[in-house]
Scaffold this motif. Sequence first.
Motif, PDB file in Angstrom:
ATOM      1  N   VAL A 152      -4.740   1.158  -0.022  1.00 56.16           N
ATOM      2  CA  VAL A 152      -5.399   1.759  -1.188  1.00 56.16           C
ATOM      3  C   VAL A 152      -4.532   2.850  -1.785  1.00 56.16           C
ATOM      4  N   ARG A 153      -3.954   3.706  -0.957  1.00 52.27           N
ATOM      5  CA  ARG A 153      -3.111   4.785  -1.475  1.00 52.27           C
ATOM      6  C   ARG A 153      -1.902   4.234  -2.216  1.00 52.27           C
ATOM      7  N   ARG A 204      -3.257   2.521  -5.602  1.00 57.50           N
ATOM      8  CA  ARG A 204      -3.761   3.428  -6.632  1.00 57.50           C
ATOM      9  C   ARG A 204      -2.625   4.238  -7.246  1.00 57.50           C
ATOM     10  N   ARG A 241      -1.864   4.407 -11.214  1.00 61.05           N
ATOM     11  CA  ARG A 241      -1.643   5.675 -11.907  1.00 61.05           C
ATOM     12  C   ARG A 241      -0.337   5.653 -12.695  1.00 61.05           C
ATOM     13  N   LYS A 300      -4.099   8.609 -15.920  1.00 64.40           N
ATOM     14  CA  LYS A 300      -5.361   9.105 -15.386  1.00 64.40           C
ATOM     15  C   LYS A 300      -6.279   9.458 -16.532  1.00 64.40           C
ATOM     16  N   GLU A 352     -13.277   7.272 -10.912  1.00 66.36           N
ATOM     17  CA  GLU A 352     -11.851   7.595 -10.770  1.00 66.36           C
ATOM     18  C   GLU A 352     -11.597   8.471  -9.549  1.00 66.36           C
ATOM     19  N   ILE A 410     -12.201   6.126  -6.309  1.00 67.92           N
ATOM     20  CA  ILE A 410     -11.211   5.066  -6.127  1.00 67.92           C
ATOM     21  C   ILE A 410      -9.804   5.650  -6.046  1.00 67.92           C
ATOM     22  N   CYS A 412      -7.858   6.375  -8.881  1.00 68.09           N
ATOM     23  CA  CYS A 412      -7.087   6.065 -10.075  1.00 68.09           C
ATOM     24  C   CYS A 412      -8.056   5.599 -11.153  1.00 68.09           C
ATOM     25  N   LEU A 471     -10.767  -0.922  -7.798  1.00 66.37           N
ATOM     26  CA  LEU A 471      -9.343  -0.652  -7.934  1.00 66.37           C
ATOM     27  C   LEU A 471      -8.680  -1.707  -8.815  1.00 66.37           C
TER      28      LEU A 471
END
Length: 298
Positions: A36-37, A40, A44, A49, A143, A146, A148, A269
């Motif tokens: 996920v990191r 996202r 971005r 954003k 945002e 999640i 992002c 996402l």
Amino acid sequence: MRYARLTPGHGFKPANSFLYYLQRIIVSPHLRGLCVRMFRNWVRARHGKATSDAAPAHVHLLDRLHAEGYAALGNVLSANQCDDIHAWFADKILTDRQDETSMFTLAHVPSAARLAEYSLHDIVRCPHILALANDSRLLELAERYIGCKPTISQLGVRWSFPTPGLRSDLQTFHRDSEDWRYFKVIVYLTDVGPEDGPHVYVRGTHKTRAPMRLKIQSDGEISREYGDDRLITAVGERGFGFAVDTAGVHKGSPPVTKPRLMLQIQYSLFRSYAYVYEPEPYTGNFPFDRYINRLILA
């Protein structure tokens, strides 16, 4: 929305199937968090954003969603807005969720119908729904949760009818597996008490390891595994909404006394590869973010 074909056959797309099952087979919370990191950060970099780095306006909702997987939003629609929505859908076609060949209006519901949904074509033209899905408070919550700019990956309006017999899988405890990270905002469009089909969620289970093969569980199994004190039963008058991470264990209870109508908005996402997306044409000045709405609006 139509479900995508994820196994070989007509309409099968191997790339979609691979991407769907890739996020299904990684069940370790730690490994999923790493993915996920990474994803996202990619979103971005490509799409920017929508919110600032300042503290969110509704930090308590974000904290509750992170901690419990559920956060009550209060009444997000007024009684008059709910009346407008009911009036719009009064003569629109419903499709039986368990039999796509069965279509009817609310005035002629078959006795065997348990769950039925309106089309995306009618949903996006209904008053108040798109405005709510793009409400700044909900988009900020999405945002922040999640990590992002979110994607609206599902928009649905569904009736649940008090039909005797076996429950639908959606009315039995289960987990969803829609994307790497996502949550849903559910809004009751009818008053929902304990006997009217409330959503039931097992507090904190969004942070636990999910089985690779998703399964349904009985009320007794859930009670023995988690204890009744971890159950959140969402009741409220029409217009009441709540955010819920349905990667945790949950169900929509079957109504006993009267039908329940609810709106469901999913923020994620990426897109969910479980669905076939056919965005609806939107006329006007398009006041909504195109990236966020790309799967819903053309």
